[in-house]
Motif scaffolding. Structure first.
Motif, PDB file in Angstrom:
ATOM      1  N   LYS A  40       2.222  10.534  -1.140  1.00 47.32           N
ATOM      2  CA  LYS A  40       2.892  10.574   0.154  1.00 47.32           C
ATOM      3  C   LYS A  40       2.019   9.878   1.180  1.00 47.32           C
ATOM      4  O   LYS A  40       0.794  10.045   1.181  1.00 47.32           O
ATOM      5  N   PHE A  41       2.646   9.126   2.067  1.00 49.80           N
ATOM      6  CA  PHE A  41       1.895   8.456   3.118  1.00 49.80           C
ATOM      7  C   PHE A  41       2.835   8.061   4.247  1.00 49.80           C
ATOM      8  O   PHE A  41       4.063   8.087   4.101  1.00 49.80           O
ATOM      9  N   THR A  42       2.242   7.708   5.379  1.00 51.43           N
ATOM     10  CA  THR A  42       2.999   7.290   6.558  1.00 51.43           C
ATOM     11  C   THR A  42       2.533   5.905   6.980  1.00 51.43           C
ATOM     12  O   THR A  42       1.321   5.632   7.014  1.00 51.43           O
ATOM     13  N   LEU A  43       3.482   5.046   7.286  1.00 50.41           N
ATOM     14  CA  LEU A  43       3.168   3.735   7.850  1.00 50.41           C
ATOM     15  C   LEU A  43       3.343   3.825   9.362  1.00 50.41           C
ATOM     16  O   LEU A  43       4.407   4.215   9.860  1.00 50.41           O
ATOM     17  N   LEU A  44       2.301   3.476  10.100  1.00 50.01           N
ATOM     18  CA  LEU A  44       2.316   3.614  11.557  1.00 50.01           C
ATOM     19  C   LEU A  44       3.208   2.586  12.229  1.00 50.01           C
ATOM     20  O   LEU A  44       3.731   2.799  13.314  1.00 50.01           O
ATOM     21  N   GLU A  45       3.368   1.457  11.589  1.00 53.12           N
ATOM     22  CA  GLU A  45       4.251   0.427  12.104  1.00 53.12           C
ATOM     23  C   GLU A  45       4.658  -0.442  10.938  1.00 53.12           C
ATOM     24  O   GLU A  45       4.036  -0.411   9.872  1.00 53.12           O
ATOM     25  N   VAL A  46       5.719  -1.189  11.100  1.00 49.69           N
ATOM     26  CA  VAL A  46       6.206  -2.051  10.028  1.00 49.69           C
ATOM     27  C   VAL A  46       6.084  -3.495  10.471  1.00 49.69           C
ATOM     28  O   VAL A  46       6.519  -3.863  11.555  1.00 49.69           O
ATOM     29  N   ASN A  47       5.456  -4.301   9.607  1.00 55.28           N
ATOM     30  CA  ASN A  47       5.291  -5.709   9.952  1.00 55.28           C
ATOM     31  C   ASN A  47       6.646  -6.407  10.020  1.00 55.28           C
ATOM     32  O   ASN A  47       7.579  -6.052   9.291  1.00 55.28           O
ATOM     33  N   GLU A  48       6.734  -7.370  10.916  1.00 59.98           N
ATOM     34  CA  GLU A  48       7.981  -8.120  11.060  1.00 59.98           C
ATOM     35  C   GLU A  48       8.325  -8.815   9.744  1.00 59.98           C
ATOM     36  O   GLU A  48       7.493  -9.449   9.110  1.00 59.98           O
ATOM     37  N   GLY A  49       9.557  -8.655   9.310  1.00 59.67           N
ATOM     38  CA  GLY A  49       9.988  -9.271   8.055  1.00 59.67           C
ATOM     39  C   GLY A  49       9.773  -8.388   6.849  1.00 59.67           C
ATOM     40  O   GLY A  49      10.122  -8.772   5.728  1.00 59.67           O
ATOM     41  N   PHE A  50       9.181  -7.213   7.042  1.00 64.95           N
ATOM     42  CA  PHE A  50       8.943  -6.308   5.914  1.00 64.95           C
ATOM     43  C   PHE A  50       9.415  -4.909   6.247  1.00 64.95           C
ATOM     44  O   PHE A  50       9.135  -4.363   7.313  1.00 64.95           O
ATOM     45  N   PHE A  51      10.164  -4.316   5.332  1.00 62.80           N
ATOM     46  CA  PHE A  51      10.502  -2.899   5.428  1.00 62.80           C
ATOM     47  C   PHE A  51      10.603  -2.367   4.007  1.00 62.80           C
ATOM     48  O   PHE A  51      11.275  -2.969   3.163  1.00 62.80           O
ATOM     49  N   PRO A  52       9.922  -1.263   3.699  1.00 60.44           N
ATOM     50  CA  PRO A  52       9.923  -0.750   2.320  1.00 60.44           C
ATOM     51  C   PRO A  52      11.323  -0.291   1.904  1.00 60.44           C
ATOM     52  O   PRO A  52      12.124   0.141   2.733  1.00 60.44           O
ATOM     53  N   ALA A  53      11.586  -0.361   0.600  1.00 59.74           N
ATOM     54  CA  ALA A  53      12.880   0.052   0.059  1.00 59.74           C
ATOM     55  C   ALA A  53      12.651   0.955  -1.148  1.00 59.74           C
ATOM     56  O   ALA A  53      11.622   0.855  -1.834  1.00 59.74           O
ATOM     57  N   ASN A  54      13.595   1.846  -1.392  1.00 63.29           N
ATOM     58  CA  ASN A  54      13.513   2.680  -2.586  1.00 63.29           C
ATOM     59  C   ASN A  54      13.460   1.801  -3.834  1.00 63.29           C
ATOM     60  O   ASN A  54      14.218   0.835  -3.959  1.00 63.29           O
ATOM     61  N   GLY A  55      12.571   2.142  -4.742  1.00 63.11           N
ATOM     62  CA  GLY A  55      12.371   1.356  -5.952  1.00 63.11           C
ATOM     63  C   GLY A  55      11.209   0.391  -5.855  1.00 63.11           C
ATOM     64  O   GLY A  55      10.758  -0.142  -6.879  1.00 63.11           O
ATOM     65  N   ASP A  56      10.698   0.157  -4.631  1.00 63.07           N
ATOM     66  CA  ASP A  56       9.542  -0.729  -4.480  1.00 63.07           C
ATOM     67  C   ASP A  56       8.320  -0.146  -5.190  1.00 63.07           C
ATOM     68  O   ASP A  56       8.140   1.071  -5.268  1.00 63.07           O
ATOM     69  N   ALA A  57       7.470  -1.036  -5.687  1.00 63.19           N
ATOM     70  CA  ALA A  57       6.250  -0.629  -6.374  1.00 63.19           C
ATOM     71  C   ALA A  57       5.121  -0.405  -5.366  1.00 63.19           C
ATOM     72  O   ALA A  57       4.979  -1.158  -4.397  1.00 63.19           O
ATOM     73  N   VAL A  58       4.328   0.631  -5.598  1.00 63.98           N
ATOM     74  CA  VAL A  58       3.215   0.982  -4.715  1.00 63.98           C
ATOM     75  C   VAL A  58       1.924   1.001  -5.535  1.00 63.98           C
ATOM     76  O   VAL A  58       1.854   1.661  -6.580  1.00 63.98           O
ATOM     77  N   SER A  59       0.918   0.288  -5.051  1.00 65.04           N
ATOM     78  CA  SER A  59      -0.408   0.286  -5.689  1.00 65.04           C
ATOM     79  C   SER A  59      -1.428   0.755  -4.666  1.00 65.04           C
ATOM     80  O   SER A  59      -1.519   0.194  -3.570  1.00 65.04           O
ATOM     81  N   PHE A  60      -2.213   1.773  -5.051  1.00 66.31           N
ATOM     82  CA  PHE A  60      -3.175   2.357  -4.116  1.00 66.31           C
ATOM     83  C   PHE A  60      -4.527   2.555  -4.788  1.00 66.31           C
ATOM     84  O   PHE A  60      -4.606   3.095  -5.894  1.00 66.31           O
ATOM     85  N   GLN A  61      -5.582   2.085  -4.095  1.00 65.41           N
ATOM     86  CA  GLN A  61      -6.951   2.269  -4.577  1.00 65.41           C
ATOM     87  C   GLN A  61      -7.809   2.825  -3.448  1.00 65.41           C
ATOM     88  O   GLN A  61      -7.631   2.466  -2.280  1.00 65.41           O
TER      89      GLN A  61
END
Length: 332
Positions: A40-61
């Motif tokens: 779980k995480f929160t994005l403080l703002e969304v870059n222009e031209g990008f918005f996450p969608a269900n099914g998108d892949a997430v990689s975290f290190q």
């Protein structure tokens, strides 16, 4: 300690967006009890031209360690323009339902079959050759199928197996050693206690899931009669707890001797108090559900729980500037 890699991409990994500078409230939870790992995480703002969608892949290190690879399953876009996201690792696809006729084979063989059905990369960390009888799984989830086979293996052999997602690869491995010399890939020499990482603890004891009387019932279709095998505990649990009875249906192919054996196995499995220890501690990347480490806490030694190895059943990491973790452990 900080985020060293955090990207969201299309399901196939294309068009990745770096969100490492705008992600906050990052929380990673793993559970040994047949649940998908969750980020779980929160994005403080969304870059222009990008918005996450269900099914998108997430990689975290985190601090150079590969922590989580999975896919977005829910998105909350709020009035303050922040985006709260929940992603699950590949174990989430084991909630799919199916119909499978299982031949005689081990839970490991069933694991391999299911991995083929969902098309997931997998790794066999610990082998298992114990054979289970043939059966039919009709409209059950893959999680339920694996849980049933792994629980049956535990009941009959005392060996506990589990599955986990390791950064996109689903692993099959053993959580309990056959003897003290058995190699366990989840075991470490880490000590959590008074002078090492621990901040607080809670010890809980329960008999909610305990039974000290087992009634095993076998249906005989040929003469429409029932064979009942009854076992009760010979120790002090009945006088201390009262009678706690479990009734279970036995396979109609079991003979009398096998009925006795199974009833004794069930009594051994259920006639015990469950002890759960919850720890709050400074974060350590070696700890996740299924990990084994040592506890050394003076207040617990005072009530008879000395320094010992424990199994983490559920772990939540909160990746903040003061990285912490909450751990549920099994105390035998």
């Amino acid at each position: 300690m900080t985020v060293t890699y955090f990207k969201i991409a299309k399901h196939n990994g294309s068009n990745p967006w770096d969100v490492s500078k705008i992600a906050t409230d990052i929380q990673w939870t793993t559970d040994i009890d047949f649940s998908a790992g969750e980020l779980k995480f929160t994005l403080l703002e969304v870059n222009e031209g990008f918005f996450p969608a269900n099914g998108d892949a997430v990689s975290f290190q985190w601090d150079g360690n590969k922590v989580f690879y999975g896919f977005i399953f829910s998105i909350d876009y709020k009035s303050d323009e922040t985006v709260s996201i929940t992603a699950y690792d590949r174990l989430r696809y084991l909630k799919n339902e199916d119909y499978i006729v299982w031949p005689v084979g081990s839970s490991l063989q069933r694991f391999k079959t299911i991995m083929g059905r969902i098309g997931a990369p997998y790794k066999v960390v610990t082998n298992n050759t114990f054979k289970l009888p043939a059966e039919v799984s009709d409209g059950k989830t893959y999680f339920d199928m694996l849980k049933s086979s792994i629980d049956s293996t535990l009941t009959k052999t005392g060996n506990r197996y589990f599955i986990r997602d390791n950064y996109g690869t689903i692993e099959y491995l053993r959580a309990t050693a056959v003897d003290k010399n058995t190699y366990l890939p989840t075991k470490s020499n880490l000590i959590i206690g008074d002078k090492s990482l621990l901040t607080e603890f809670t010890l809980s004891k329960s008999i909610d899931d305990a039974f000290n009387a087992i009634k095993l019932v076998r249906e005989d279709d040929s003469n429409k009669k029932r064979k009942v095998t009854y076992k009760t505990a010979t120790g002090s649990s009945a006088s201390q707890w009262g009678k706690l009875q479990k009734v279970e249906k036995a396979d109609d192919k079991l003979n009398n001797s096998q009925m006795e054996t199974k009833a004794n196995q069930l009594l051994h499995q259920y006639n015990k108090e469950t002890k759960t220890l919850s720890l709050s501690a400074i974060g350590d990347m070696s700890v996740r559900a299924g990990s084994r480490f040592y506890i050394s806490i003076q207040d617990l030694r005072d009530i008879g729980i000395g320094t010992r190895e424990v199994l983490a059943t559920k772990v939540t990491h909160d990746f903040q500037s003061n990285w912490t973790m909450s751990i549920d452990v099994e105390v035998l």
